[in-house]
Design a protein around this motif. Structure first.
Motif, PDB file in Angstrom:
ATOM      1  N   THR A  50       0.837  -1.196   0.000  1.00  0.00           N
ATOM      2  CA  THR A  50       0.000   0.000   0.000  1.00  0.00           C
ATOM      3  C   THR A  50       0.871   1.244   0.000  1.00  0.00           C
ATOM      4  O   THR A  50       1.785   1.368   0.800  1.00  0.00           O
ATOM      5  CB  THR A  50      -0.867  -0.003   1.265  1.00  0.00           C
ATOM      6  N   SER A  51       0.621   2.158  -0.924  1.00  0.00           N
ATOM      7  CA  SER A  51       1.410   3.390  -0.921  1.00  0.00           C
ATOM      8  C   SER A  51       0.573   4.597  -0.488  1.00  0.00           C
ATOM      9  O   SER A  51       1.100   5.619  -0.089  1.00  0.00           O
ATOM     10  CB  SER A  51       2.030   3.638  -2.295  1.00  0.00           C
ATOM     11  N   ARG A  52      -0.737   4.501  -0.591  1.00  0.00           N
ATOM     12  CA  ARG A  52      -1.586   5.591  -0.116  1.00  0.00           C
ATOM     13  C   ARG A  52      -2.840   4.989   0.504  1.00  0.00           C
ATOM     14  O   ARG A  52      -3.498   4.160  -0.113  1.00  0.00           O
ATOM     15  CB  ARG A  52      -1.983   6.519  -1.280  1.00  0.00           C
ATOM     16  N   GLU A  53      -3.096   5.436   1.719  1.00  0.00           N
ATOM     17  CA  GLU A  53      -4.184   4.824   2.469  1.00  0.00           C
ATOM     18  C   GLU A  53      -5.078   5.915   3.033  1.00  0.00           C
ATOM     19  O   GLU A  53      -4.615   6.997   3.360  1.00  0.00           O
ATOM     20  CB  GLU A  53      -3.579   4.024   3.621  1.00  0.00           C
ATOM     21  N   LEU A  54      -6.311   5.647   3.143  1.00  0.00           N
ATOM     22  CA  LEU A  54      -7.235   6.616   3.718  1.00  0.00           C
ATOM     23  C   LEU A  54      -7.830   5.983   4.975  1.00  0.00           C
ATOM     24  O   LEU A  54      -8.284   4.841   4.942  1.00  0.00           O
ATOM     25  CB  LEU A  54      -8.337   6.917   2.701  1.00  0.00           C
ATOM     26  N   ASP A  55      -7.740   6.738   6.062  1.00  0.00           N
ATOM     27  CA  ASP A  55      -8.293   6.200   7.295  1.00  0.00           C
ATOM     28  C   ASP A  55      -9.709   6.732   7.462  1.00  0.00           C
ATOM     29  O   ASP A  55      -9.931   7.925   7.613  1.00  0.00           O
ATOM     30  CB  ASP A  55      -7.400   6.610   8.477  1.00  0.00           C
ATOM     31  N   LEU A  56     -10.647   5.856   7.410  1.00  0.00           N
ATOM     32  CA  LEU A  56     -12.044   6.268   7.456  1.00  0.00           C
ATOM     33  C   LEU A  56     -12.692   5.608   8.669  1.00  0.00           C
ATOM     34  O   LEU A  56     -12.994   4.425   8.642  1.00  0.00           O
ATOM     35  CB  LEU A  56     -12.729   5.828   6.160  1.00  0.00           C
ATOM     36  N   GLY A  92     -11.417   4.609  11.377  1.00  0.00           N
ATOM     37  CA  GLY A  92     -10.690   3.440  11.849  1.00  0.00           C
ATOM     38  C   GLY A  92     -10.560   2.323  10.819  1.00  0.00           C
ATOM     39  O   GLY A  92      -9.881   1.337  11.058  1.00  0.00           O
ATOM     40  N   ARG A  93     -11.233   2.497   9.685  1.00  0.00           N
ATOM     41  CA  ARG A  93     -11.101   1.484   8.637  1.00  0.00           C
ATOM     42  C   ARG A  93     -10.140   2.037   7.601  1.00  0.00           C
ATOM     43  O   ARG A  93     -10.322   3.164   7.145  1.00  0.00           O
ATOM     44  CB  ARG A  93     -12.452   1.219   7.973  1.00  0.00           C
ATOM     45  N   SER A  94      -9.146   1.285   7.232  1.00  0.00           N
ATOM     46  CA  SER A  94      -8.221   1.827   6.239  1.00  0.00           C
ATOM     47  C   SER A  94      -8.656   1.388   4.846  1.00  0.00           C
ATOM     48  O   SER A  94      -9.000   0.237   4.602  1.00  0.00           O
ATOM     49  CB  SER A  94      -6.794   1.398   6.537  1.00  0.00           C
ATOM     50  N   ILE A  95      -8.681   2.395   3.969  1.00  0.00           N
ATOM     51  CA  ILE A  95      -9.073   2.131   2.588  1.00  0.00           C
ATOM     52  C   ILE A  95      -7.845   2.349   1.712  1.00  0.00           C
ATOM     53  O   ILE A  95      -7.203   3.401   1.785  1.00  0.00           O
ATOM     54  CB  ILE A  95     -10.200   3.095   2.170  1.00  0.00           C
ATOM     55  N   VAL A  96      -7.495   1.361   0.942  1.00  0.00           N
ATOM     56  CA  VAL A  96      -6.307   1.468   0.091  1.00  0.00           C
ATOM     57  C   VAL A  96      -6.645   2.300  -1.140  1.00  0.00           C
ATOM     58  O   VAL A  96      -7.543   1.970  -1.905  1.00  0.00           O
ATOM     59  CB  VAL A  96      -5.822   0.066  -0.325  1.00  0.00           C
ATOM     60  N   LEU A  97      -5.945   3.427  -1.289  1.00  0.00           N
ATOM     61  CA  LEU A  97      -6.169   4.266  -2.460  1.00  0.00           C
ATOM     62  C   LEU A  97      -5.208   3.916  -3.584  1.00  0.00           C
ATOM     63  O   LEU A  97      -5.557   3.974  -4.753  1.00  0.00           O
ATOM     64  CB  LEU A  97      -5.967   5.733  -2.089  1.00  0.00           C
ATOM     65  N   GLU A  98      -3.992   3.592  -3.184  1.00  0.00           N
ATOM     66  CA  GLU A  98      -2.987   3.261  -4.175  1.00  0.00           C
ATOM     67  C   GLU A  98      -2.121   2.146  -3.644  1.00  0.00           C
ATOM     68  O   GLU A  98      -1.775   2.142  -2.472  1.00  0.00           O
ATOM     69  CB  GLU A  98      -2.077   4.462  -4.431  1.00  0.00           C
ATOM     70  N   ALA A  99      -1.763   1.233  -4.507  1.00  0.00           N
ATOM     71  CA  ALA A  99      -0.875   0.150  -4.104  1.00  0.00           C
ATOM     72  C   ALA A  99       0.160  -0.067  -5.192  1.00  0.00           C
ATOM     73  O   ALA A  99      -0.101   0.175  -6.374  1.00  0.00           O
ATOM     74  CB  ALA A  99      -1.670  -1.121  -3.851  1.00  0.00           C
TER      75      ALA A  99
END
Ligand code: ZN
Ligand code: ZN
Length: 139
Positions: free
Chosen positions: A92-98, A100-107
């Motif tokens: 994962t290179s960019r993650e969004l914390d929503l 407490g749930r992490s959403i992978v934006l870029e990998a």
């Protein structure tokens, strides 16, 4: 007995073949293509896929049409269109914390593939290191 230059050349060529141009026992088509293309550039055709079929899966006559149907018109396209490194190998290179749930934006795809996890002889399936991008009606 003295070895001639041509003996040496032949041994060298054979070691190259052993090293990368020939599928290892149990190696899957995707790992073989990945390994072959690391050493040799794509020629714009499916010569390594064809070599794999000839040597490892001679009865898989539908392999090349199937790869083309999945967008792999040449060896490198097989690894960019038809098959991709399996998700568990991406970082994962960019993650969004929503909340407490992490959403992978870029990998990022792996820089180097791990060793082939193996397929049974004669199979043209990729091993667990890969997944197929598009599924033709019949694989
Ligand atoms: Zn290519
Ligand atoms: Zn593999």
């Amino acid at each position: 007995m003295e070895r001639s230059i041509s003996d040496e050349a032949e041994a060298y060529v054979r070691s190259l073949l052993d090293d990368w141009l020939v599928p290892h026992p149990g190696e899957c088509v995707a790992c073989f293509l990945d390994r072959a293309l690391e050493r040799s550039s794509c020629d714009g055709d499916l010569r390594f896929a064809e070599l794999y079929r000839d040597l490892a899966a001679p009865r898989a006559t539908a392999l090349l049409p199937r790869l083309r149907a999945a967008g792999g018109y040449c060896d490198c396209e097989v690894l960019s269109n038809a098959m991709q490194p399996a998700w568990h190998l991406w970082s994962t290179s960019r993650e969004l914390d929503l909340d407490g749930r992490s959403i992978v934006l870029e990998a990022e795809p792996p820089e180097a593939m791990p060793p082939c996890t193996g397929v049974r002889r004669g199979s043209t399936q990729p091993c667990r290191n890969w997944h197929r991008m598009r599924r033709p009606t019949r694989w």
